[in-house]
Scaffold this motif. Sequence first.
Motif, mmCIF file in Angstrom:
data_model
loop_
_atom_site.group_PDB
_atom_site.id
_atom_site.type_symbol
_atom_site.label_atom_id
_atom_site.label_comp_id
_atom_site.label_asym_id
_atom_site.label_seq_id
_atom_site.Cartn_x
_atom_site.Cartn_y
_atom_site.Cartn_z
ATOM 1 N N ASP A 50 0.649 -1.162 -0.247
ATOM 2 C CA ASP A 50 -0.039 0.174 -0.297
ATOM 3 C C ASP A 50 0.432 1.311 0.005
ATOM 4 O O ASP A 50 1.561 1.150 -0.430
ATOM 5 N N LEU A 85 -8.911 -9.922 4.238
ATOM 6 C CA LEU A 85 -7.780 -8.143 4.330
ATOM 7 C C LEU A 85 -8.776 -7.417 3.374
ATOM 8 O O LEU A 85 -8.894 -7.863 2.003
ATOM 9 N N ARG A 87 -10.273 -4.545 1.200
ATOM 10 C CA ARG A 87 -9.618 -3.135 0.909
ATOM 11 C C ARG A 87 -10.124 -2.745 -0.122
ATOM 12 O O ARG A 87 -10.800 -3.283 -0.870
ATOM 13 N N GLY A 90 -6.601 1.107 -1.296
ATOM 14 C CA GLY A 90 -4.627 1.034 -0.746
ATOM 15 C C GLY A 90 -3.804 1.830 -1.093
ATOM 16 O O GLY A 90 -2.900 1.902 -0.997
ATOM 17 N N SER A 92 -3.577 3.164 2.087
ATOM 18 C CA SER A 92 -2.822 3.024 3.820
ATOM 19 C C SER A 92 -1.491 3.550 3.964
ATOM 20 O O SER A 92 -0.715 3.246 2.745
ATOM 21 N N THR A 97 -3.033 -2.518 4.761
ATOM 22 C CA THR A 97 -3.765 -2.968 3.786
ATOM 23 C C THR A 97 -2.765 -3.948 3.354
ATOM 24 O O THR A 97 -2.620 -4.751 1.887
ATOM 25 N N VAL A 103 -6.923 -10.591 -0.020
ATOM 26 C CA VAL A 103 -6.938 -9.417 0.231
ATOM 27 C C VAL A 103 -8.247 -9.592 -1.581
ATOM 28 O O VAL A 103 -8.583 -10.431 -2.098
ATOM 29 N N ASP A 105 -11.084 -6.793 -3.081
ATOM 30 C CA ASP A 105 -10.564 -5.341 -3.467
ATOM 31 C C ASP A 105 -12.278 -5.394 -3.811
ATOM 32 O O ASP A 105 -12.519 -5.734 -4.634
ATOM 33 N N GLY A 159 -12.523 2.301 3.648
ATOM 34 C CA GLY A 159 -11.131 2.503 4.023
ATOM 35 C C GLY A 159 -11.037 3.842 4.747
ATOM 36 O O GLY A 159 -10.093 2.967 5.534
ATOM 37 N N ASN A 528 -8.103 -9.613 8.534
ATOM 38 C CA ASN A 528 -6.319 -8.564 8.317
ATOM 39 C C ASN A 528 -5.911 -8.798 10.348
ATOM 40 O O ASN A 528 -5.607 -7.867 10.701
#
Length: 1018
Positions: A50, A85, A87, A90, A92, A97, A103, A105, A159, A528
């Motif tokens: 990220d 996780l 996201r 992205g 961060s 992330t 992951v 998205d 996010g 996470n």
Amino acid sequence: MRIDPASHMQPAGTVLPPNDTCELLARRLRTDTQGEVLFDDGSRGRYATDASIYQITPVGAFVPTNERDIATAIDIARDLKVPVLARGGGTSQCGQTTGAALVIDNSKHFRKVLEVNVEEGTATVEPGLVLDHLNAQLKPHGLWYPVDVSTSAQATLGGMAGNNSCGSRSIAYGNMVHNVLGASAWLSSGELVEFGPVGTLGARAAGIAQFVHGLAQEHREAMAQHWPTVMRRVAGYNLDIFNNQSEKPYTADGSVNLAHLLIGAEGTLAYTRSLKLKLAPLPRAKVLGIVNFPTFHAAMDAAQHIVKLGPTAVELVDRTMIELSLANPAFKPTVETALIGKPAAILLVEFSGADKAALLPQLKRLVELMGDLGLPGSVVEMPDDGRQKNLWEVRKAGLNIMMSLKGDGKPVSFIEDCAVPLEHLAEYTDALTEVFAKYGSRGTWYAHASVGTLHVRPILDMRADGAAKMRAIAEDASALVRKYKGAFSGEHGDGLCRGEWIEWQFGPAINEAFRAIKQQLDPIGLFNPGKIIDPPRMDDGALFRFAPPTAPKPYRRIELKPVLDWSGWNVNADPVTEVTTAPGTGGDSTGGLAKAVEMCNNNGHCRKFDAGTMCPSYRVTRDEQHLTRGRANTLRLALSGQLGADAFTSEAMHETMDLCVGCKGCKRDCPTGVDMAKMKVEFLDHYKKRHGHTLKDKLVAYMPDYAHRASRMPWLLNLRNRVPGAAWLGEKMLGFSAKRSLPEWRTDTFWRAKDAVAAGLFSDRASVLAAAARGEKVAVLFVDTFNGTFESENVFAAARVLHAAGYALLTVEKGGGHHCCGRTFLASGMVDEAKVRAGALIDALLPLAQAGVPIVGLEPSCLLTLRDETLVMGFGDKAQAVAKQALLFEEFIARERKAGRFELALKPATAPILLHGHCHQKAFGAVSPIMEVLKLIPGAEPELIESSCCGMAGSFGYEASHFEVSMQMAEASLLPAIRARPDAIVVADGTSCRHQIGDGAQREAVHVAVLLARHMML
């Protein structure tokens, strides 16, 4: 004080599950969902980072298309014991992330506004919706979502909720937690739970609320002793929703909203399905005062007094950021409007309200205050909305501007969010500056002076001793934060770089309460892991994107000899003075190419959808792979050997680079200066040398060489457009789309028709040089392949315009044809061939350039090659000399008119004018001159079409494999805007742009030279 770091050998979320588990996960996702399953090495690498300094390879990436996909993915992951996780963009900055997890998205498909209630002032949104996109939909209702983070063009609401984001105007509106009314989220058990006011909760949520309330009661004494009371506290979980500790209560009436427990939880407690947001009336008026300070300390000391005037924002820009902004052509004109002399720092002080007239006295009070503080004449008053907007855009780009420092040392994020009470801000910053000096570094400062949260990043080389210095600085900084009763994590969250400091901040008892909250909501540790609870060491080298020599797998670059000159990036910089060493001395085994690629810090600026150019392929696909950041990450992984041997010239890399249209939008728009168009030229040369050139490649590349001969038999070559089946056959054999017409060959090229049509328009070289020596008006008209071969009327029109304005003109030619800039060879991966052509052109132009004769071109991609690619082809000073004289037709006229040297009688406009800017014009700031030139036509009010790339991009849009993407780019804004104005004249200087408009809108687009010639008084 030295803290004892976490002692986990293999922290959760940093170690991948067994291979067979990962393979089974991918197989089940492909079978049971409709989403995109991305488990190849390139995709995993692109989702491994990220905007932080960390990199952890995920199990894989999953892009769901509907809610069932998400729920199913959670179920499968739970069954296989694979972490999940969530996201968004992205972006961060603390590693939230990144993780050895699946992951998911949300940003591609979960970006809808589900409901807007104007009367109540609320909106319900999906987590992948970008903040700017929400505000665009709210604007007609006079509303906005006021958590205005600097990454608003790419940050997703999900996010932002995960980070408890704040923004520039939090002094007026609060943080994310103050502006969320409810959330719907999946627990790791698969339950879908509604989080909201405690009086409205269902059974499962009520049980969670009761549990958290019990913890809050149990730890009241510890919270009173250890909990930071500043508004900018975003560390840990919001245990204080039942026992408010914030200087700004989470709710106006003191009630409890369980949704606030999820805000700032970094996706560790639940997976957000939707958010209900509290909106605010959109301020109708704003004024801005920019206070210039002679010292940084004076700026910090003044902040506590300025906030008493009631501003909505007080933002800092320090000297480093000012200098870097002035060095960026996209920002320089704007920054200059804010400066008085050479200040050490400036504060942007904004006042907003319903009426601008009522705000002007507040600006006057700011001026008076600065006089009282001993700084009379230090305020630039800026009531104009346009100028304010431009300056805020520069401020929003502050972080990325600072990351544009060349060399391996970069400003590193790990203590940048420490928040201290305003009365201690000057003392704190002075003391922290001494800490940086102690460890041989200095800090770059910017951001929220209004709330005591200054983003400060010491310059460290994370490939060398950066990790050790990072921990030492963090420990000294923590002592200062404690001394001034501040918060160690004040905006960007905990993640990997601040997670281990949670217990230091809150004490062991509250840390255990946080663990209990995680256990209550996510007992299996699915979401996470390794964030907030049981985090790894902040300086674990194995988790760094640029792993140091002491790490198990240190970061190294492969050996590679570039075909372009990247030595300007191959430097080292002093972390204190920022002075760089000579080009080529940076020790990069790829000659600087890798260092240029590594300038991408994953900030995600390329994900934006505003009026800029970057990044057209991402705007169409919304795939991380087809994003400037995604390409840069893949190149970095390949150039560091992390994708295996020969990855740089692999088919997978070609697929990643394929949709880069070379628009150069990133050259201008990327704040850290990632020039992906040039990187694609470099890559393509290496790739084609390994895999060979196709017949299509050769037909495109060598067109300047055979154009003169081909134009003698246009009837034969034009059969492809006219004979039924010929286009289909051409697609099968060559790859040119049968849905496209190809440019029409003609016998009356410029070079053949020049003597007959242009009699008296052109002079010989000796005459032009003599005229230049006398100070008369002269110019070289650089006739490119496209205009000279296919649209010679453009050249003649330009010649007539310049001749009528009194210029003696010259062209440069060679026997049997014309000079070429090498553009077609560059686009086809033939850099050596391009150097031959470009070198010959430069040699032909050099004597004229040295004599001060302007070199005027019509085709942006060709003329601007002289100001860009030829400078990195090894031609040295002679390329620089030519580049300094190279101007587009409209740039030349605008410059000459400003100097009082250009006069031309023109007839009034007879129709509206729409302008589409070529991507390279945008990249070089050459669109404004076209607007100026068009306004020379009496009565003309040209309108700029706010578009990205037209989608044709040279030969890109002609290729069958790219046709659909090409048309999607065109349909994004360009073609609809043209269809909406059937009465308008369309101006487009790019050859490919005109062809795309003709194909897609069935409208003629003309070069600006043609339009001026049509309006000339005879």
